[in-house]
Design an enzyme around this catalytic site. Structure first.
Site, short mmCIF file in Angstrom:
data_model
loop_
_atom_site.label_atom_id
_atom_site.label_comp_id
_atom_site.label_asym_id
_atom_site.label_seq_id
_atom_site.Cartn_x
_atom_site.Cartn_y
_atom_site.Cartn_z
N HIS A 56 33.38 41.33 26.93
CA HIS A 56 33.90 40.04 26.37
C HIS A 56 34.98 40.56 25.47
O HIS A 56 35.35 39.83 24.49
CB HIS A 56 32.93 39.31 25.49
CG HIS A 56 31.82 38.72 26.30
ND1 HIS A 56 31.81 37.51 26.96
CD2 HIS A 56 30.57 39.25 26.51
CE1 HIS A 56 30.79 37.28 27.43
NE2 HIS A 56 30.06 38.27 27.45
N ASN A 66 27.57 31.47 27.73
CA ASN A 66 28.43 31.89 28.81
C ASN A 66 28.40 30.38 29.49
O ASN A 66 28.05 29.38 29.26
CB ASN A 66 27.69 32.76 29.75
CG ASN A 66 27.73 34.12 29.32
OD1 ASN A 66 28.58 34.78 28.44
ND2 ASN A 66 26.53 34.80 29.65
N TYR A 68 23.59 42.41 18.68
CA TYR A 68 24.91 42.08 18.26
C TYR A 68 25.19 42.28 16.90
O TYR A 68 26.40 42.83 16.58
CB TYR A 68 24.79 40.64 18.29
CG TYR A 68 25.10 39.95 19.78
CD1 TYR A 68 26.32 39.15 19.88
CD2 TYR A 68 24.38 40.28 20.57
CE1 TYR A 68 26.49 38.65 21.12
CE2 TYR A 68 24.62 39.71 22.09
CZ TYR A 68 25.65 38.95 22.31
OH TYR A 68 26.11 38.33 23.45
#
Length: 714
Positions: A92, A165, A379
């Site tokens: 990304h 997404n 993350y």
């Protein structure tokens, strides 16, 4: 310069008589060779040399239970993966974004105690980042890829990040496989090719060996992977989450973002041309739309499944490679999001924004989806590496609007200056502050949902995750004939780039044949392979034969042609009144008309007035527009008919199935191009013709034309 020196030692000399310098050089070369690794014939091991028995499943409390922090194999693997790239995001990396707001449609307290979903008068600021997955920051916007759709809600109770997404499923079921998937889809390590695409051996080798990827891959081979605009994408939370109300009653939910402008894509030929003619096509489109006041809007909705119904489906709610067909569980609208402000600084906002699925607020909680469980760790770990330490929450774009008090101190880039003397809890020096907030039905502290877990620690995939093909088949069967052909062509193009024929064969025979034999046969023919006669596994059939909600054809949008870009081709001698009439008609529908001339210089109308243009036809080709109009004026039409650029513009627009309207005097131009009128190729300039043109643009494409358009050269 040194490569041309005649006194530099040759490689062959290094093995001869050893001077101290040469001996040292030879040692370095030997050490370098020892550092090279060939894994052929070797066991899979951890970085500490421990043999790995299972690299497919995270350690869990039971086959459907939560992932365990003690899984050192998963943590080592994902920790290393999280820190492989600095400072660009590993995935990304190519992104853009915008500010906006969210408003609830009503009081949803029966579903959740989350405050931002309680009051329709409450305006919650949001920041959204859209992105591609595979390519680096410099790659193109229109590559065939999944698009990230991440929303940060700055709620009064803290930040909530809905990180998803534009596709509702994913390639893998367990987070332990995420590094493997990304390594496979990234450019091949020996040549860094391809950038921003998946048409290469390592990707198809991996997915052909991992059948759980079949559903997501067919989505990626569909038109969903080449969106017309970021404003025209659906968004999905992918995983199953929980919403919990004040009484502690929980429901399973799937999050959906529904764009009011509809779900639309570019054609593959357009996508490739746009990659060269406007690499920034999507980010430019989003920025310009906001700048001109065509604010993109999405509706946030959820599919709600009561806990008692968790096991009533023929798939597992915890499986991230599965969706809930909307025909089984409709999407309940909760509120709307509007993006109305562009960032002031790309780096400070878009590049430094840090999302994490673990950022939730009271009333929202997780499930034991094994992919989600790994993301909760990964993350934050990644952001620590990218943004220079654990204080990334103090960067302005990441700061919550809610107060932020705790006993965390110091570390790199700390900005808060703490005046308290106690950095621990409990304390009496600072009066015990900051203090815990007891959990409560409303305005209480966060408490995790009390799910009972009674199971063995085990590395195992639940048997309920074993069906890999029925939903991929449902997706293909739900497509329109045009969309099915696009999927066939996408597989054929991608696999045609694969050098190893055995990978092509495996994908056709062991994956596509298990999805749909007609699909497999068509792709096999395009690759010069024999058509498979049967699949290799007996996959169960879905209860639904088709799911109309999966086809983009059934998502036209609710705002007409608002924000659509329409090209008006003009040259000297154009009828000024005709131009004025068409522009006003388009503006009445909130479209964006743009005047294109032979050059960027103004053209002279038939009335002798100078008419400024927005761009030249060569500078803004047809792939950048949603429709084309040719106003009246004999001299202008004659000039366009003599212009190769103008004729190519019209032919390309026709090939890409776009609505085209030509003034009555332009019949000779259409005849010269060999184009016949159809539902979207209109001859005339009266009100009825203009309205028909608007309807054709609203439909996005003239799909009935696709067979005829195949004869137009690319």
């Amino acid at each position: 310069m040194s490569s041309n020196r005649t006194d530099a030692p040759k490689q062959s000399e290094l093995a001869g008589t050893q001077t101290p310098d040469r001996a040292n050089t030879n040692t370095k070369l030997q050490n370098l060779e020892q550092a090279r690794s060939d894994a052929t014939g070797q066991a899979l091991r951890t970085n500490q040399g421990v043999r790995i028995a299972d690299n497919q499943n995270t350690l869990k409390a039971g086959a459907r239970g939560p992932s365990l922090l003690e899984d050192f194999i998963m943590r080592e693997k994902i920790t290393h993966f999280d820190h492989e790239r600095i400072p660009e995001r590993i995935v990304h990396a190519r992104g853009t974004g915008a500010h906006g707001y969210f408003q609830s449609y009503g009081n949803h307290s029966a579903l959740t105690k989350a405050g931002f979903l309680q009051d329709p008068e409450k305006v919650t600021p949001v920041f959204v980042r859209f992105s591609t997955v595979q390519g680096p920051r410099g790659s193109g916007d229109t590559v065939r890829d999944v698009r990230g759709f991440a929303v940060k809600f700055y709620t009064d109770e803290g930040n909530f990040d809905l990180v998803g997404n534009n596709m509702p499923v994913f390639f893998i079921q367990d987070a332990i496989k995420f590094p493997d998937f990304v390594h496979a889809v990234k450019p091949e390590p020996h040549n860094e090719i391809p950038t921003g695409g998946s048409a290469h051996d390592t990707f198809w080798d991996f997915v052909s060996l991992v059948p759980e990827s079949a559903h997501m891959v067919i989505w990626a081979m569909s038109d969903r992977a080449i969106p017309r605009s970021l404003r025209m994408m659906e968004g999905f939370g992918v995983h199953t989450f929980r919403l919990i109300n004040a009484e502690g009653v929980a429901s399973f939910v799937k999050f959906h973002w529904k764009p009011r402008q509809g779900v639309h894509s570019v054609l593959w030929d357009e996508a490739q041309k746009l990659a060269g003619k406007d690499t920034d096509y999507h980010r430019r489109d989003l920025s310009e739309a906001i700048e001109t006041g065509d604010y993109p809007e999405w509706e946030l909705g959820v599919q709600i499944v009561p806990e008692a119904d968790e096991h009533k489906f023929d798939f597992d709610l915890l499986d991230p490679t599965k969706l809930i067909p909307e025909e089984l569980v409709p999407v309940t609208p909760l509120g709307k999001m509007v993006l109305n402000r562009n960032p002031d600084n790309y780096f400070a906002e878009i590049e430094q924004v840090a999302f994490c699925p673990g950022h939730i607020v009271p009333g929202i909680d997780f499930t034991n989806d094994p992919l989600l469980q790994g993301r909760l760790f990964s993350y934050t770990d990644t952001q620590i590496s990218r943004l220079g330490g654990p204080n990334f929450h103090e960067i302005p774009i990441n700061r919550p609007v809610a107060p932020n008090h705790n006993n965390q101190r110091d570390a790199m880039h700390r900005q808060t200056i703490h005046k308290g003397r106690a950095s621990y809890e409990p304390n009496s020096i600072d009066g015990g502050w900051p203090k815990e907030t007891p959990a409560g039905p409303q305005d209480g502290g966060f408490e995790s949902y009390q799910e009972r877990v009674d199971a063995h620690k085990i590395r195992e995939r639940s048997e309920s995750f074993s069906d890999h093909f029925s939903q991929a088949r449902l997706f293909f069967k739900s497509m329109s004939p045009n969309e099915q052909q696009h999927i066939i062509k996408a597989y054929s193009f991608e696999l045609g780039k694969v050098e190893r024929e055995y990978i092509r064969e495996r994908q056709v025979n062991e994956i596509l044949a298990n999805i749909d034999l007609d699909l497999a046969a068509a792709v096999a023919e395009n690759l010069g392979l024999p058509a498979p006669k049967a699949g290799t596994v007996k996959a169960p059939q879905s209860k639904l034969k088709t799911s109309p909600a999966l086809s983009q054809m059934n998502h036209p949008g609710t705002v007409g042609i608002k924000g659509r870009k329409i090209a008006l081709l003009i040259a000297n001698g154009v009828d000024g009144a005709s131009v004025d009439t068409l522009v006003k008609a388009l503006e009445a529908h909130s479209a964006r008309p743009m005047l294109l001339g032979p050059t960027s210089a103004p053209v002279k109308t038939a009335e002798g007035k100078a008419l400024p243009v927005d761009a030249s036809m060569e500078g803004m080709p047809s792939v950048m527009f949603d429709g084309i109009l040719v106003p009246d004026g004999k001299a202008s039409l004659d000039a366009l008919g003599a212009s190769g650029v103008a004729k190519h513009f019209l032919l390309e627009g026709y090939k890409h199935l776009k609505a085209i309207g030509v003034a009555p005097q332009g019949k000779a131009l259409l005849d010269a191009l060999g184009l016949k009128t159809d539902k979207g190729l209109l001859l005339g300039d009266d009100q009825k013709t203009v309205e028909a043109f608007v309807k054709a643009v609203e439909a996005h494409r003239v799909w009935e034309r696709e067979a005829a358009a195949e004869a137009i050269p690319a």
